[in-house]
Design an enzyme around this catalytic site. Structure first.
Site, short mmCIF file in Angstrom:
data_model
loop_
_atom_site.label_atom_id
_atom_site.label_comp_id
_atom_site.label_asym_id
_atom_site.label_seq_id
_atom_site.Cartn_x
_atom_site.Cartn_y
_atom_site.Cartn_z
N TYR C 101 28.40 3.39 -42.82
CA TYR C 101 26.73 3.33 -42.44
C TYR C 101 25.84 4.20 -43.09
O TYR C 101 26.19 5.27 -43.51
CB TYR C 101 25.97 3.52 -40.99
CG TYR C 101 24.65 3.50 -40.46
CD1 TYR C 101 24.75 2.32 -39.78
CD2 TYR C 101 24.29 4.69 -40.31
CE1 TYR C 101 23.12 2.52 -39.36
CE2 TYR C 101 22.58 4.78 -40.37
CZ TYR C 101 22.20 3.53 -39.74
OH TYR C 101 20.92 3.15 -39.25
N GLU C 189 18.13 0.15 -44.25
CA GLU C 189 19.33 0.45 -43.74
C GLU C 189 20.11 -0.76 -44.54
O GLU C 189 19.67 -1.84 -44.31
CB GLU C 189 19.29 -0.46 -42.28
CG GLU C 189 19.94 0.47 -41.66
CD GLU C 189 20.31 -0.28 -39.41
OE1 GLU C 189 20.66 0.62 -38.78
OE2 GLU C 189 20.16 -1.36 -39.75
#
Lengths: 383, 289, 383, 289
Positions: C101, C189
């Site tokens: 992530y 993101e």
């Protein structure tokens, strides 16, 4: 690294600085052809890495290709402050309304870029600073923030500019700061920056100095270096990583560390001598480097004696002595060499030298004594 | 007492496993300096001469409580190394590295003030308080503990002058090489101030050279703010205009930057200026009388 | 402004972020053709401006063009959290070794960009934050300094990465920060950021939110706005500069100022009502704007009563009353409208309203009383 | 006393000749605020309602001794205007402008601290100390001098609540709108601290809304550092996730950013939280008893 006017302009054009059209010429014929292309009035400008070329007659404004050829013939080969003119910039003419000054430098005290701007351009800025300090606008920038629009306005308003001139100077300054950053310059100077009668703002000259320490990230600029113009021995020193600057005297000087060598030059001068060069061999006792340095220093025909001033610090005096002996062996120098060795293990070093050196090498204990000796030997005539 | 480095210095070496970093780490350890950590990215977990090596300063500080760092990383990475030290709270950061781009230095040079930290260098020999701590590439052997502070823009010239002092029996409190580049983290004035505040320092030797006007500013500062006597020496009277004399910062580029102008300013302020390194020690001996 | 995955990836590729090859498809046939081009396993991914599409069945991994066509047929038209799927991203397959992530957001407290990185990717990061907080590496950046190399190293080392993974994540982060800055993003993101079995680091998803206030300098991004997907009334409101958000209730709400309108919604809810929308008409008493706002609010079929909550500040209450009357005249609204007018010159305003308004407009003195009244009127049935 | 603006405020208006700047300058002058200078590049030398206009803040400060600025310039130029104010030494800078890019704000938002200055806003109604100084777009008429401080992320909601206070006879020391954007110069905590230090302020009203967690941090701060009672109000209980409610900063994007979570945190810290604007005034009246 200083750049020629034509190189500086070429690079700054890449950041949006506007200039007059120009062509580099190395012969009177090339200058004539360029003048013919532009038509009308052109300027023939000596390309040299020094200031004051205008006063020295290095800039001629001519009205025809034939005049251009004549002017080029006069200027090419001219000596300006020790620099031989080997190239010209032939530049188109312009109708100039006013001449201004604009530069960005690195301010050591503030540790920031410093902008200087004046509407009194075209002359020596130090003279303007001395006689009309109020006509120079100064502004520091925070390099992390960059040049802000308000700062550009503050500068142009403070200088009393309006309309086209204010806009043109503002745009030029914005672009010049981009150039200053993008080129890793320690100086970008445009003098004169002109306002034409048509309201254009143009850089009529450009002085760009690029930080040597940044050249690793500007290979293109590093390649602009004019090897022919450089002193061949300075060139050779640079290749092997020695710091060497040629001077006019007859006492060759070597030492370890820039500050110590500068001090050595001073001490020699105080002893009545005339230093022939600055040469820093750096730390360590690398015989190869020392012998190259000796070779470079003595290849100067003027040199009559050599003063080798070593302070043994991390490298011990005995190691230095051995390195030096081995270096002297490799060369065939017959000139007198005064060696002064001090610092860590100096005595051991001096006794090694005393036992093994050829007759032309003299050792001294103190820097002052050694300087005196080297000066005397130079007076006696060397080779 | 001393300034910048002393018994409480817990040193971290950036680039400890490199050639230069390794060599001088051994020397600093031999001088009894508390070298508590080294940093080399990718070598975390190793040891170097018994000193634990970390990947990042963050880890090193957390594990060892280092408060001072010395930087030996190559020039292209030096500014990043300085930021890393400052961002991780180190109080004193010394960058030995030579040839750091001047624009990199402008970006980082005003940063330490915001963090209440001190940056020494770049292109400097470091700081040494004889008998207490050696955060430098200077030869410890020529030093002797004592009461004279030394601050200098140059390396070997400093050794020369320290040696002259020691040979006359005059010891030093701390010697600081502030560096020979145009943009350095800490200038004469800040060091003079520290020496003035150090009760152990009774006299200061200031070693300047051509380029800039730091010596003039220091002279003004001394005249208005200091009581501790200062003996000065300036190198480069014979330097021609426009030629860099070894140090990137040592270049005569205007009236102020000549040795002549500096020397005059010093004398005008009432600072004793020696004409050669030997005379420095003589003037210090007089000042200490 | 939120961007679709395929738009975000396209923009981030411009900053050097590596992704799998992908093609946007709007029909099953297009999806089949794309799958055929890539060959082997492909992913069919619903393009919606909301999270949770995986759990909702919006992502299918298929092994042949025919399967791709089938999957596309299933996903197109699907409703995911109120968003209709009208486009797909057909993406080539990859051999994934691990999922990570990576994001950069705007941290309000520090007033700085904040990097979050975790080797526990592919799932909801808030869940990871709750269950394994130590697996998330956080770092603030100084936007004036930018992302420094040491910071990249600190992040990858802290996460325990080595070799290709460390290098690839470092490079991705460096480029992602460039994208964050260059796109004026408030969020970038990548979840998951994958390490392939060949050692490549690829962005398998991309969520990019561009700061609305910056769109004036990103015309290209502003044009990416999916007008079809937006609520038509929200779209119309935006065009005339109204802040309008559609909700599910039956009490239409208008007011001046975002905070006051939010508070109005709350007060209506506390009174047992159900707000149909948020609508901020801004300052002033522009009759045109007020009538457009009334029109937008009442065009929602669910709305049974309207509560117009005005606090007269700089604009005086009497002026507001006149503007409001003129606006109501222009529309033909028969729904009950409760007007509450307070603040500067409120009494004058209320008497103007009391004298001139049509019977469906009721005035109230207090915000609480007006809310109560509007809720009651909605219960009684409106139209 | 009051906070941020008072009788000593010498105000400079950036964008004084613009539509908004001009309109509000007239209002601030009508509130007896000392508007000493205006800045509009290119209009230096003119006057606006008797206020001298300058081309640059540099000139304006030099000529008028302005110590506070209020910014009405369009959003694309707002960050530059803030830098100009801060670089020229203004102590309090208030940016009214709405729609300033968030990256511009990140660049400038940590800058005031370095200059010991205070930045209020952007996208805020400003600061008003009734009867002393009005550096805002707030309607002075609804205010009344007194002892309640007001700090808010919102505009008209503040007016609503101030009006409720005034109607009950409760006056205000200073009202500060800190702005509704994600990145603002000054947050609740800094303003609460100023109110705590102001002997004239006996109670503070804090008006929050959805988005971020500034209210939670303020609650913690109050609990550990403050004695002055605080009455809070939070707007946006009915706001859905992912939809911006008018203010760029008012968006529910996670658990912490809901009105619910904020309200709970306030109550947990012991701060009285009202459920509607009218109740705010009631709770303040109780707190002042």
């Amino acid at each position: 690294m200083d750049l020629y006017e034509h190189q500086g302009k070429e690079l700054l054009r890449g950041f949006g600085i506007e200039t007059l059209p120009g062509v580099v010429a190395a012969t009177p014929e090339e200058a004539k052809r360029a003048a013919d292309t532009f038509g009308g009035t052109v300027a023939i400008k000596a390309q040299v890495l020094t200031g004051g070329r205008g006063k020295a007659g290095g800039i001629k404004v001519v009205k025809s290709p034939d005049e251009a050829e004549d002017a080029a013939r006069q200027v090419l080969g001219m000596d300006i402050r020790g620099h031989t003119v080997r190239k010209l910039l032939v530049e188109a003419g312009a109708a100039i309304a006013s001449e201004m000054y604009l530069s960005i430098t690195v301010d050591r005290e503030a540790k920031k870029p410093l902008i200087l701007f004046s509407t009194e351009g075209g002359v020596d800025i130090e003279e303007v600073a001395a006689t009309k300090p109020e006509s120079i606008v100064r502004m520091h920038l925070d390099p992390l923030v960059g040049l802000l629009p308000y700062q550009t306005r503050q500068i142009t308003f403070a200088a009393g500019l309006e309309g086209d001139a204010a806009k043109g100077v503002g745009r030029t300054l914005t672009n010049l700061y981009k150039g200053f950053e993008g080129l890793d310059a320690s100086l970008v100077e445009i003098n004169p920056l002109v306002l034409t009668e048509e309201g254009q703002v143009l850089a009529l000259d450009a002085k760009v100095t690029v930080d040597n320490s940044s050249l690793y990230r500007h290979q293109d600029i590093a390649e602009l270096r004019d090897v022919e113009a450089a002193d061949p021995q300075e060139e050779r020193a640079q290749e092997v990583g020695l710091q060497y600057v040629k001077l006019d005297g007859d006492v060759g000087i070597l030492g370890n560390g820039a500050g110590l060598v500068m001090s050595t030059l001073d001490v020699v001068a105080q002893a009545g001598g005339d230093p022939a060069n600055f040469c820093d061999v750096g730390g360590g006792a690398d015989a190869e480097k020392i012998s190259t340095a000796l070779d470079i220093v003595t290849s100067n025909e003027k040199v009559k004696s050599v003063f080798f001033n070593i302070f043994g610090g991390i490298t011990r005096g005995d190691e230095v002595a051995r390195g030096l002996l081995s270096a002297i062996e490799r060369t065939n120098i017959e000139l007198p060499i005064v060696v002064r060795l001090d610092g860590t293990n100096a005595e051991e070093g001096r006794s090694i030298l005393a036992e093994n050196t050829p007759p032309n090498v003299k050792t001294e204990e103190t820097m002052l004594g050694a300087a005196q000796r080297a000066v005397e030997l130079a007076r006696e005539g060397g080779r | 007492m001393a300034i910048l480095v002393d018994e409480n210095t817990r040193l971290l070496v950036q680039g400890i496993t490199g050639r230069e970093g390794g060599f001088h780490t051994r020397r600093m350890l031999a001088s009894k300096t508390q070298v508590v950590a080294g940093v080399t990215p990718g070598k975390g977990g190793q040891e170097f001469e018994g000193v634990p090596v970390f990947n990042t300063i963050h880890d090193a500080v957390e594990e060892t409580g280092a408060n001072t760092s010395v930087i030996f990383v190559p020039a292209p990475f030096a500014a990043d190394a300085i930021f890393e030290s400052l961002d991780n709270g180190l109080e004193t950061v010394c960058c030995i590295t030579e040839g750091v781009p001047v624009h990199d230095m402008m970006r980082v040079a005003n940063y330490p003030r915001l963090q209440n930290a001190t940056l020494i260098g770049p292109n400097c020999p470091g700081m040494l308080s004889p008998g207490k701590s050696n955060v430098s590439i200077m030869p410890q052997d020529i030093f002797k503990p004592g009461r004279v502070g030394v601050v200098s823009r140059s390396g070997t010239l400093t050794y020369q002058i320290v040696n002259e002092l020691t040979q006359r029996g005059i010891g030093q409190s701390t010697a600081v090489g502030i560096g020979g580049d145009p943009i350095i983290g800490t200038d004469f004035i800040e060091i003079l101030k520290k020496f003035e505040d150090d009760p152990e320092t009774e006299c200061v030797v200031m070693i300047g050279e051509i380029g800039g006007n730091a010596e003039q500013r220091a002279a003004e500062y001394w005249q208005s703010e200091m009581e501790t006597p200062v003996v000065a020496y300036i190198a480069g009277f014979t330097a021609p205009e426009g030629k860099t004399m070894g140090h990137a910062g040592a270049i005569v580029s205007g009236g102020e930057s000549t040795a002549e102008a500096k020397s005059q300013a010093l004398q005008k302020a009432g600072i004793r200026a020696a004409t050669n390194p030997t005379e420095v020690a003589e003037l210090v001996a007089e000042a200490l009388k």
